[in-house]
Design an enzyme around this catalytic site. Sequence first.
Site, mmCIF file in Angstrom:
data_model
loop_
_atom_site.group_PDB
_atom_site.id
_atom_site.type_symbol
_atom_site.label_atom_id
_atom_site.label_comp_id
_atom_site.label_asym_id
_atom_site.label_seq_id
_atom_site.Cartn_x
_atom_site.Cartn_y
_atom_site.Cartn_z
ATOM 1 N N SER A 251 0.836 -1.189 0.000
ATOM 2 C CA SER A 251 0.000 0.000 0.000
ATOM 3 C C SER A 251 0.874 1.244 0.000
ATOM 4 C CB SER A 251 -0.885 -0.017 1.239
ATOM 5 O OG SER A 251 -1.295 1.281 1.546
ATOM 6 N N LYS A 252 0.361 2.290 -0.673
ATOM 7 C CA LYS A 252 1.100 3.548 -0.686
ATOM 8 C C LYS A 252 1.184 4.128 0.726
ATOM 9 C CE LYS A 252 0.171 5.088 -5.380
ATOM 10 N NZ LYS A 252 -0.846 5.692 -6.202
ATOM 11 N N ARG A 253 0.279 3.661 1.584
ATOM 12 C CA ARG A 253 0.291 4.209 2.938
ATOM 13 C C ARG A 253 1.401 3.601 3.798
ATOM 14 N NH1 ARG A 253 -4.899 4.204 1.350
ATOM 15 N NH2 ARG A 253 -5.111 2.008 1.771
ATOM 16 N N ASP A 254 1.914 2.448 3.358
ATOM 17 C CA ASP A 254 2.958 1.804 4.137
ATOM 18 C C ASP A 254 4.286 2.513 3.851
ATOM 19 O OD1 ASP A 254 4.716 0.212 5.421
ATOM 20 O OD2 ASP A 254 4.038 -1.667 4.536
#
Length: 327
Positions: A251-254
């Site tokens: 995920s881009k959030r990781d």
Amino acid sequence: MIRRGRFAPTPSGMLHIGNAFTAVASWLQMRQANGQFVLRVEDIDTARSRAELAQKQLEDLRWLGIDWDEGPDVGGQYAPYVQSERLPLYEAALERLKQAGLLYPCYCSRSELARIASAPHGLSSEGGAYPGICRHLTEEERQAKEAHKTPAMRFKMTGKPATFRDGWAGEVTFAGEAVSDFVVKRADGMFSYQLAVTVDDAAMGITDVLRGADLLDSTPRQLALYEALELKAPSFVHVPLIVDGNGERLSKRDRSITLASLRDAGVSPETLIGVLASAAGWIDRPEPVAARELISTFTPIRRQAGEPQDRLALSGSLRRLLSGLRR
Ligand code: GLU
């Protein structure tokens, strides 16, 4: 004919390892073919996109060792290379589809559809199937809805199965019901990804689309648009998504797997490319390698025997690299 490929990131987050894999693969495909490589910023979804992120994405790509012959920062004969500056082209295509009788207004809200739609199977870029509610409205029903709602515009699919050749997965067939009518312009006035990407790839003379397997099910939709707009379709390669040890999408959030965080932690682009290239089977061992050193050995076709996969698990070496960074 000179082949033309592209990488077309959406500036809604920092680039991660999966984006790097796709970017390097499409760059290698073009450099190997002595083709041209285009960088296009896909920021039509203005609520999700940020100009600073587009800037950072370009920096990350340069860090990886990728260059482009045309793009927002270097210009080129098909400029502009930023989707938010290309709206008149999408409007013209929309008008053409409308004239051809291939669109209809849709008043269904996202929340209504979420309640009734069946969940998509596996990787999907479009969510659940649209059950066709607004395609069959009578004129009175339509007018009643029109009175208190701005519609989205949906493209009519034929309902027939779609078959195409994919450079990675081979011959792919989608059943007619798997590819339902899709939105080309949203109720808030925004053009959809499907319309913009098709118009741009055609207008920019792209011959080779190489992208992530999460977009495989967009291809029958885009092929329908190419046909309706009488445009020549490119060839497609959908490379596997890089997943973590549990098979989960990155995920881009990781934050720990963004290219920026790897760079900040002192990981070299060669180290990263080495582990990605060995996961893909382009080199035998995960040794550091520069992107340009892979130009002659790159193959979009998986060397290993067996079924093509839509996921590529991080190799042990990359997992070790990442767990080292997290500590
Ligand atoms: N902009 C899309 C994304 O970032 C990619 C579009 C494409 O390659 O067709 O997921």
